[in-house]
Design a protein around this motif. Structure first.
Motif, PDB file in Angstrom:
ATOM      1  N   ALA A 334       0.855  -1.197   0.000  1.00 43.81           N
ATOM      2  CA  ALA A 334       0.000   0.000   0.000  1.00 43.81           C
ATOM      3  C   ALA A 334       0.888   1.242   0.000  1.00 43.81           C
ATOM      4  O   ALA A 334       1.892   1.298   0.722  1.00 43.81           O
ATOM      5  CB  ALA A 334      -0.900  -0.020   1.227  1.00 43.81           C
ATOM      6  N   GLY A 336       2.760   4.388   0.857  1.00 40.35           N
ATOM      7  CA  GLY A 336       3.079   4.900   2.192  1.00 40.35           C
ATOM      8  C   GLY A 336       3.895   3.903   3.007  1.00 40.35           C
ATOM      9  O   GLY A 336       4.709   4.285   3.827  1.00 40.35           O
ATOM     10  N   TYR A 337       3.663   2.585   2.759  1.00 39.69           N
ATOM     11  CA  TYR A 337       4.396   1.557   3.478  1.00 39.69           C
ATOM     12  C   TYR A 337       5.892   1.734   3.233  1.00 39.69           C
ATOM     13  O   TYR A 337       6.268   2.030   2.109  1.00 39.69           O
ATOM     14  CB  TYR A 337       3.932   0.170   2.990  1.00 39.69           C
ATOM     15  CG  TYR A 337       4.715  -0.988   3.569  1.00 39.69           C
ATOM     16  CD1 TYR A 337       4.431  -1.474   4.838  1.00 39.69           C
ATOM     17  CD2 TYR A 337       5.769  -1.570   2.851  1.00 39.69           C
ATOM     18  CE1 TYR A 337       5.170  -2.518   5.378  1.00 39.69           C
ATOM     19  CE2 TYR A 337       6.497  -2.611   3.377  1.00 39.69           C
ATOM     20  CZ  TYR A 337       6.201  -3.075   4.644  1.00 39.69           C
ATOM     21  OH  TYR A 337       6.931  -4.098   5.176  1.00 39.69           O
ATOM     22  N   ALA A 340       3.088   5.288   7.347  1.00 32.11           N
ATOM     23  CA  ALA A 340       1.621   5.218   7.458  1.00 32.11           C
ATOM     24  C   ALA A 340       1.018   4.964   6.080  1.00 32.11           C
ATOM     25  O   ALA A 340       1.505   5.482   5.074  1.00 32.11           O
ATOM     26  CB  ALA A 340       1.092   6.526   8.028  1.00 32.11           C
ATOM     27  N   TYR A 341       0.009   4.130   6.008  1.00 32.50           N
ATOM     28  CA  TYR A 341      -0.648   3.831   4.731  1.00 32.50           C
ATOM     29  C   TYR A 341      -2.139   3.687   4.980  1.00 32.50           C
ATOM     30  O   TYR A 341      -2.585   3.497   6.110  1.00 32.50           O
ATOM     31  CB  TYR A 341      -0.095   2.537   4.128  1.00 32.50           C
ATOM     32  CG  TYR A 341      -0.177   1.363   5.068  1.00 32.50           C
ATOM     33  CD1 TYR A 341      -1.356   0.627   5.196  1.00 32.50           C
ATOM     34  CD2 TYR A 341       0.907   1.010   5.874  1.00 32.50           C
ATOM     35  CE1 TYR A 341      -1.446  -0.428   6.086  1.00 32.50           C
ATOM     36  CE2 TYR A 341       0.824  -0.039   6.766  1.00 32.50           C
ATOM     37  CZ  TYR A 341      -0.347  -0.756   6.863  1.00 32.50           C
ATOM     38  OH  TYR A 341      -0.441  -1.791   7.748  1.00 32.50           O
ATOM     39  N   GLU A 342      -2.893   3.791   3.883  1.00 29.66           N
ATOM     40  CA  GLU A 342      -4.346   3.672   4.008  1.00 29.66           C
ATOM     41  C   GLU A 342      -4.796   2.254   3.744  1.00 29.66           C
ATOM     42  O   GLU A 342      -4.206   1.551   2.930  1.00 29.66           O
ATOM     43  CB  GLU A 342      -5.017   4.618   3.016  1.00 29.66           C
ATOM     44  CG  GLU A 342      -5.171   6.002   3.607  1.00 29.66           C
ATOM     45  CD  GLU A 342      -5.894   6.956   2.677  1.00 29.66           C
ATOM     46  OE1 GLU A 342      -6.680   6.495   1.827  1.00 29.66           O
ATOM     47  OE2 GLU A 342      -5.647   8.163   2.819  1.00 29.66           O
ATOM     48  N   LYS A 343      -5.864   1.868   4.423  1.00 26.74           N
ATOM     49  CA  LYS A 343      -6.471   0.563   4.149  1.00 26.74           C
ATOM     50  C   LYS A 343      -7.746   0.779   3.340  1.00 26.74           C
ATOM     51  O   LYS A 343      -8.315   1.860   3.358  1.00 26.74           O
ATOM     52  CB  LYS A 343      -6.831  -0.134   5.460  1.00 26.74           C
ATOM     53  CG  LYS A 343      -5.608  -0.558   6.256  1.00 26.74           C
ATOM     54  CD  LYS A 343      -6.013  -1.372   7.470  1.00 26.74           C
ATOM     55  CE  LYS A 343      -4.772  -1.720   8.298  1.00 26.74           C
ATOM     56  NZ  LYS A 343      -5.118  -2.435   9.529  1.00 26.74           N
ATOM     57  N   GLY A 344      -8.180  -0.259   2.656  1.00 28.86           N
ATOM     58  CA  GLY A 344      -9.501  -0.221   2.032  1.00 28.86           C
ATOM     59  C   GLY A 344      -9.506   0.074   0.549  1.00 28.86           C
ATOM     60  O   GLY A 344     -10.554   0.010  -0.075  1.00 28.86           O
ATOM     61  N   SER A 345      -8.335   0.391  -0.074  1.00 31.16           N
ATOM     62  CA  SER A 345      -8.362   0.655  -1.512  1.00 31.16           C
ATOM     63  C   SER A 345      -8.670  -0.636  -2.274  1.00 31.16           C
ATOM     64  O   SER A 345      -8.245  -1.724  -1.894  1.00 31.16           O
ATOM     65  CB  SER A 345      -7.036   1.271  -1.972  1.00 31.16           C
ATOM     66  OG  SER A 345      -5.960   0.443  -1.617  1.00 31.16           O
ATOM     67  N   GLY A 408      -3.860   2.262  -5.550  1.00 30.38           N
ATOM     68  CA  GLY A 408      -3.427   2.519  -4.172  1.00 30.38           C
ATOM     69  C   GLY A 408      -2.153   1.787  -3.788  1.00 30.38           C
ATOM     70  O   GLY A 408      -1.690   1.904  -2.658  1.00 30.38           O
TER      71      GLY A 408
END
Ligand code: AMP
Ligand code: GLY
Length: 420
Positions: A334, A336-337, A340-345, A408
Motif C-alpha cells: 500500500a 506509504g508503506y 503510514a498507509y491507508e487501508k480499504g483501496s 493505491g
C-alpha cells in the motif's frame, strides 16, 4: 488428515496452497487467514497467541496436524501446549524459539558452538552500551534483544546514530524488547537466507533465497519486511551451503540438544557471505515472509510430507525432490508503506490471472468488502512465479503485476537485480 495453519499473511497463503496440493490433506483450516486464503481453505477467527484457545480449537475440529506460521505464537509457547495435548505440531518449543526471540541467547549459542558471527557486546544499561560503541567506532549495529516486528535493528553509519539508537531502545521505544541491547560488529558481504528443517537430530536443507529489505529500487530507502524474493540464491553455492551446515547450523542444533531444548521445525539462517565464508546474521524460527512464497512455489505438495517427517522425527528418511527451477515473488504494498498507509483501496484485475504450478498471487494483507478485494495491510499481494530460469520467473511475475489494477499500491521493478 485435518490440518490447521496458524497465521494470515502471504507466507501462510503459500503454505496453504502447497499443503493443499498433497492428497494427504483433507480439511484445511487457516486461522485467521485472509481474503486470498479464503478461496482455497476455511478461515477461522482465533487468537493464535492464546495457546489454550488454539489447543481447544484443534481438539474441537479433530485437527491432526498444526503448522505454525509466525514467530509470535512460537514465542508464546503454542507448540508446547499442543504437544502437551497430544496434537502433532510443526514449530519449535518456546525454549527453542529463543533463537529468534532473544538475540543475546543466539549470540551465547554461537559462542558455545563456535558458529562464526559478528563480534558483539550485550548490555542492560545505556551508559555501558554507549561506552562500547565509542570504543568500537562506526559503522556498528545496534539491536533490541527481543522481538520487535523486524524494526529492532539499527545499522548505524555514525557514532551519533548508534548513540541515538541506544537511547531510543533503553528509552522504551521497543517496549520490553529493548530492555536489553546487543551491539554488533558491522559485517560486510552479500546476504542470503538458508532454510533447513530439523527434527532435533537430523538437519535437512530445503532451499535458499534472497530478499530485498529496502523499500526503494536499487535497495534504497527505509527497511521493510521484504519487498520481494527469489530462490535459489546464486551466492549459496554447494560449497557455501556445506560450510553453513557444518560450521553454523549443525553446531547450533547440537548445542540446543545438549542443553535439553532440541530444535524441531524450520530454521531460517540469515547469513552474510564474504569470500565464500558464511557468518550468521540472525536466526528465525519460522519461514521467511516473502521467502516462503518462493520456496513453496518450488517445493509444491511434497512440503506436507517434509513438515510431517520433521514433526514426527523422521527426517533421516525424508528426501527433497528438486526441479532445477527458479522462483520469484514481487511484493505489492500500500502506498506509504513502511510508513503510514491507508487501508480499504480496491484491487482489480485479479480474477483473470493464471493460477497454476508456475503462477500464483498470494495474498498478504487483503480483505473482502462488498464482493471486492481490498487492501488491509502494508504488504498486500505477493505476485509469485516459477520458471526454468530466473529471467523467465521474473517475466512471468511482472507480467501478472502489470495486469493488476491497483492505484493505491506500489512495487519495486528491480526484484532479483543482483542475480540477473
Ligand atoms: P535482522 O532483523 O537481524 O535480520 O537485521 C536486519 C538487517 O540488518 C539484516 O538483514 C542485515 O541486512 C542487517 N544486519 C543485521 N546485523 C548486521 C551485522 N552485524 N552486520 C551487517 N548488517 C547487519
Ligand atoms: N523477510 C524477512 C523475514 O521474514 O524475516
Amino acid at each position: 488428515m485435518n490440518i490447521l495453519i496458524l497465521g494470515g499473511g502471504g507466507r501462510e497463503h503459500a503454505l496453504a496452497w502447497a499443503i493443499q496440493q498433497n492428497p494427504k490433506c483433507d480439511r484445511l483450516i487457516v486461522a485467521p487467514g485472509n481474503a486470498g486464503i479464503a478461496r482455497i481453505a476455511e478461515c477461522a477467527a482465533l487468537d493464535i497467541e492464546d495457546s489454550g484457545a488454539v489447543a481447544v480449537f484443534a481438539e474441537e475440529n479433530a485437527v491432526d496436524f498444526v503448522v505454525i506460521g509466525p514467530e509470535a505464537p512460537l514465542a508464546a509457547g503454542v507448540a508446547d501446549r499442543l504437544a502437551a495435548a497430544g496434537i502433532l505440531c510443526f514449530g519449535p518449543s518456546q525454549a527453542a524459539a529463543a533463537l529468534e526471540s532473544s538475540k543475546a541467547f543466539t549470540k551465547a549459542i554461537c559462542d558455545a558452538s563456535g558458529a562464526p558471527t559478528a563480534a558483539y557486546g550485550h548490555f542492560t544499561d545505556a551508559e555501558a552500551a554507549r561506552a562500547y560503541v565509542r570504543a568500537q567506532g562506526a559503522p556498528i549495529v545496534v539491536k533490541a534483544d527481543g522481538l520487535a516486528a523486524g524494526k529492532g535493528v539499527i545499522v548505524a553509519e555514525t557514532l551519533a546514530e548508534a548513540e541515538a539508537a541506544i537511547d531510543e531502545m533503553f528509552g522504551g521505544s521497543f517496549g520490553g524488547a529493548g530492555a536489553e541491547v546487543v551491539i554488533e560488529e558491522f559485517m560486510e558481504g552479500e546476504e542470503a537466507s538458508f532454510f533447513v528443517l530439523c527434527d532435533g537430530e537430523t538437519v535437512l536443507p530445503i532451499g535458499t533465497a534472497q530478499d530485498h529489505k529496502r523499500v526503494g529500487e536499487g535497495d534504497t530507502g527505509p527497511n521493510t519486511g521484504g519487498m520481494g524474493a527469489y530462490s535459489p540464491a546464486p551466492v549459496m553455492t554447494d560449497a557455501v551451503c556445506a560450510r553453513a551446515l557444518d560450521e553454523i547450523v549443525r553446531p547450533t542444533m547440537a548445542e540446543m540438544a545438549r542443553r535439553g531444548t532440541p530444535y524441531r521445525g524450520v530454521l531460517y539462517a540469515g547469513l552474510m557471505i564474504r569470500d565464500g565464508a558464511p557468518r550468521l546474521v540472525e536466526y528465525n524460527v519460522r519461514f521467511g515472509d516473502p521467502e516462503c512464497q518462493v520456496l513453496m512455489m518450488r517445493l509444491g505438495g511434497q512440503v506436507l510430507d517434509l513438515l510431517l517427517a520433521c514433526a514426527e522425527g523422521r527426517l533421516a528418511e525424508a528426501r527433497v525432490n528438486w526441479a532445477d527451477d527458479h522462483a520469484m515473488t514481487v511484493v505489492m504494498a500500500a502506498r506509504g508503506y513502511p510508513g503510514a498507509y491507508e487501508k480499504g483501496s480496491v484491487i482489480g484485475g485479479l480474477d483473470g490471472l493464471p493460477e497454476d504450478s508456475a503462477h500464483m498471487v498470494f495474498h498478504a494483507g487483503t480483505a473482502e468488502a462488498g464482493g471486492q478485494v481490498v487492501a488491509a495491510g502494508g504488504r498486500v499481494l505477493n505476485v509469485t512465479a516459477r520458471g526454468a530460469s530466473l529471467e523467465q520467473a521474473r517475466d512471468r511475475a511482472y507480467g501478472m503485476v502489470d495486469r493488476i489494477d491497483w492505484p493505491g499500491g506500489f512495487f519495486r521493478r528491480d526484484i532479483g537485480w543482483r542475480a540477473l
